[in-house]
Design an enzyme around this catalytic site. Structure first.
Site, short mmCIF file in Angstrom:
data_model
loop_
_atom_site.label_atom_id
_atom_site.label_comp_id
_atom_site.label_asym_id
_atom_site.label_seq_id
_atom_site.Cartn_x
_atom_site.Cartn_y
_atom_site.Cartn_z
N THR C 94 1.02 -1.16 0.11
CA THR C 94 0.10 -0.04 0.05
C THR C 94 0.77 1.22 0.01
OG1 THR C 94 -1.67 -1.17 1.28
CG2 THR C 94 -1.86 1.02 1.26
N LYS C 170 -6.72 1.15 -3.57
CA LYS C 170 -6.46 0.68 -2.29
C LYS C 170 -6.66 1.44 -1.07
CE LYS C 170 -4.67 -2.35 0.36
NZ LYS C 170 -5.38 -3.31 1.17
N LYS C 238 -1.18 4.43 9.54
CA LYS C 238 -0.48 4.93 8.34
C LYS C 238 -1.48 5.10 7.35
CE LYS C 238 0.82 2.21 5.21
NZ LYS C 238 1.49 1.14 4.46
#
Lengths: 294, 294, 294, 294
Positions: C94, C170, C238
């Site tokens: 990611t 994503k 994150k």
């Protein structure tokens, strides 16, 4: 005192005027050199590079942000290269806490001093030597800077020895001011939609706050003079981002800052980048169905 | 001037003292009658019911909220029944806009006057006749009240003819003040977590704001004296709810008010109901991992 | 097919197993080399550097974030140096949209291909070849990767030719999932405080949603098994930050993301960094006075 | 079974059809009597007042809100007056927790039963007897209602003995659904502004969620068919307000609900009252500069 000065925007030019008026020798540099012309007419000298301005021994930077500062700090023509051992770099810009701490370290390893001295006040206060200076760094270096600081400001607040702490205070202070704009906007719109004239409401609010700062912003919101900008929306967005970065790094939820940030992003998306930050009011109005984008 | 006065809390007692000092005849009533004793010693007369206080011809109410006001307004012993035709009910409490508008209508259909006159200021200002009065109602009625208003306040702001507009201004003003507490709390916690002492930060913020109001709240947040409460958290919660009700009724999103409301609810859930509203700071601290509930 | 694979965390190891099972030759590299042992036992070969893994001609990266990826991309022993002309770098991590776009450009200027293929699914799905692949890049390169993709996933979603768009999908998808945890937490706490058992409430909510995903998270929140973490809070933080960075770059206010971010920061401040992301529930509970930190 | 039924909106009419189909005798009442015509054609009988419908012994109410319910409950022609001792009032509307608890008490003091049975499902599910029933009340009364419940729903969830708990579950469930609309809107707008088609993004999100509910709302948001409304924005606003009232009463901060509430108020201010609740998307789009009000 001999002083280098880099960054001749509205604030920087006013500061140089104040330094000159106090009898200091000032060597200026700006990316767009014409900005220096009027100051040279007042007695300033022109440096060909940031290096040369730093060679003077004490050099102020007053630039838009970290990136603009780094552009004059690094490289063979930059401040780090030009500043003599024991010289002092005074950073008056609103820098991020992280970058300010990093600058401190880089100067230290070269035997140079670094003092953070961000300011509160507008260009007119800069030109009149009436800024509020928020200062942090080694006491010895701060003492050496007194003649310059005395010329620039009416008040000095010494925060401590770690330069980035002065920037933290500046960032938290700007967060207060930007949030005040949001808060007044919400209250104005609430009064308005309840059927009360904003002017009438503000007379009361102004008496309750009795704050020149709240008065200035309140009046700007009433007059809706968003152009020309006193403080550009993009700069306000940058400052609120600095608060949020500091909040992130210290694990501090800061919900009002998130709110102001959301509204500033919306203002950007509405094309208000070059308007004054008080145009945040338009976003708050639009949410209440009061203001329709043209 | 002959004046009835209902509601002898800290604010109400101070207001009656100011009215007596100015030479007015004041007939008082309070649910807990002992609260009147000290005022009677100063020359006030005692009414047996709200009806009797209203019979005087001009009656002030200074009570906690809509419900407490309705309890002295309605019924055979209430103000509506006791107030003569052409008499004036002056509502100085912080009432909801909806209830204030409803009261106006009920008095009108009885040939009575209703003037809204909520106040800004603390109990000491009430006792010194130094309140700020926010006034709305028929000009004739307001004119008749001048001797009383002059005794109570140092400043009068006449908002217009619709009484509920004065309450809207009071509600929007309180929203500003309560949000200022949240805002200062967030800024203090940010500075703290960035390693700067709150006191040091507040010296700067205080200079930038130069507002006696911000100073009072800033100092209260620094000292963390939440007990005894100057302004109970439950009352603050009530006031922010009034702002949100007004926002709901007028279709006005008010995100800062929602935020303060969330934090006030959390403070209630943490058992801070009887602390001062500035104890909101504890919620903001807890979110940043700074304050752990005892 | 010959495949290099860099990054042998829980996800990476599962993916390599699936590739081996399908008969591919896999050359692995990991910063901590012992992580490769079990895979070597299954037939994988060991590369000494990212360069060597890239030399194979097709190289996957499955690492924590931009920085970890950059560490294997740049430098003389990195992917950029090792990948042959016309080789393909497949980024399954990611990554931020900005970094992904930058990688695309760097590979392009070297005549190399870059395909983004982030995945949805947990380590068990990775090991079973049952991931959902979100793919973007040049059609030709995607076609060449079919044997590998078929081994890894049960579903492929081709978003388009610009690799960073797969990462945007994503990121937006993870934003949905993380926000679902916040949303379920709020609903659970509301039911609880209203006197309803969370389990009972969830039976209803589960029937209404009929979503395996909501079921998994709902059950995790009911069981409060935050350790060992399936998805670490720091990783969730994150990911929400990636959503906020994309929001910032595109001038998109994203208030639910800000909210989740605030709560994740608070969880960090409370020491929950190494717990599962569903421990966000504790923050929501604490705000309602339900959960007191130990 | 003999059943009275009050409230013949889209949901109520479907429910009566299901009851008739199962062979029950149904006596209906509606404020606008014509709404009963088609049901009478199917075999329903017409009551002249809510009193008469309640006289039957078991009476359902399916009305917009507390106020509409109170209008058929109170007074000489109302349910309280008409329902025999030991009769049962079944409240299937989405009522506030406070009002539901109050109703329970009022029926109890009259020797009547009160069962809460709010439902999840749309008008088509009501007409097919495929609702999900959330039930709370005395077990004996619930047992007596089985023939009716079996005709109405495919699933029963018995929450407990306190009727208001079923309404709490319904309110918390609706909060989930309304927030899902907000969440999907934010994710769609983020994807869109990142350059990804919403349809493409939703294919992925739909696979990850695999929820028929998320699919239905996702598709509605993609198609932007806000008219005619399936679920009016005003009703959604009412439901989110019920969640916030419950949150207020239980001291539970509910930030996502506040957010949805803000956006719903903005939608009202933009004139979307009569559009479907999914038109919340327009607010989220406007904030990102994507949608300009016509």
């Amino acid at each position: 005192m001999d002083i280098g000065f880099i960054g001749l925007g509205n604030m920087g030019r006013g500061m140089v005027q104040s330094l000159l008026r106090a009898g200091h020798r000032v060597v200026v540099w700006n990316r767009t050199p014409e900005r220096a012309d009027e100051l040279v007419a007042l007695g300033a000298e022109r440096a060909a590079t940031p290096f040369e301005a730093a060679e003077v021994g004490v050099v102020f930077t007053m630039l838009a942000d970290d990136a603009a500062t780094e552009a004059v700090v690094a490289g063979p023509h930059g401040i780090l290269a030009g500043l003599p051992r024991d010289g002092i770099h005074v950073a008056s810009s609103t820098l991020s806490v992280r970058y300010s701490a990093e600058l401190a370290e880089r100067h230290r390893t070269r035997g140079q001093h670094y003092v953070a001295a961000p300011v509160f006040g507008r260009p007119d206060a800069a030109a009149q030597g009436a800024l509020r200076l928020v200062i942090a760094g080694q006491p010895g270096a701060i003492a050496r800077l007194q003649p310059a600081f005395a010329a620039l400001g009416s008040q000095q607040f010494v925060i401590g020895e770690r330069p980035e702490h002065a920037h933290a205070v500046k960032i938290a202070g700007n967060f207060l001011i930007l949030s005040l704009v949001e808060l007044l906007s919400e209250a104005f719109v609430l009064a308005d939609k309840a059927g009360v004239s904003r002017e009438r409401f503000f007379e009361v609010a102004s008496a309750v706050f009795s704050s020149p700062l709240a008065d200035r912003y309140g009046r700007a919101l009433l007059e809706q003079r968003f152009q020309p900008p006193g403080f550009r929306l993009t700069l306000g967005l940058k400052d609120i981002r600095l608060a949020l970065e500091l909040a992130e790094a210290t694990h501090t939820p800061l919900p009002i800052a998130d709110l102001v940030h959301q509204h500033a992003l919306e203002a950007m998306a509405r094309g208000q980048a070059e308007l004054d930050f008080t145009s945040l009011l338009r976003v708050v109005e639009a949410h209440a169905g009061l203001h329709r984008p043209e």
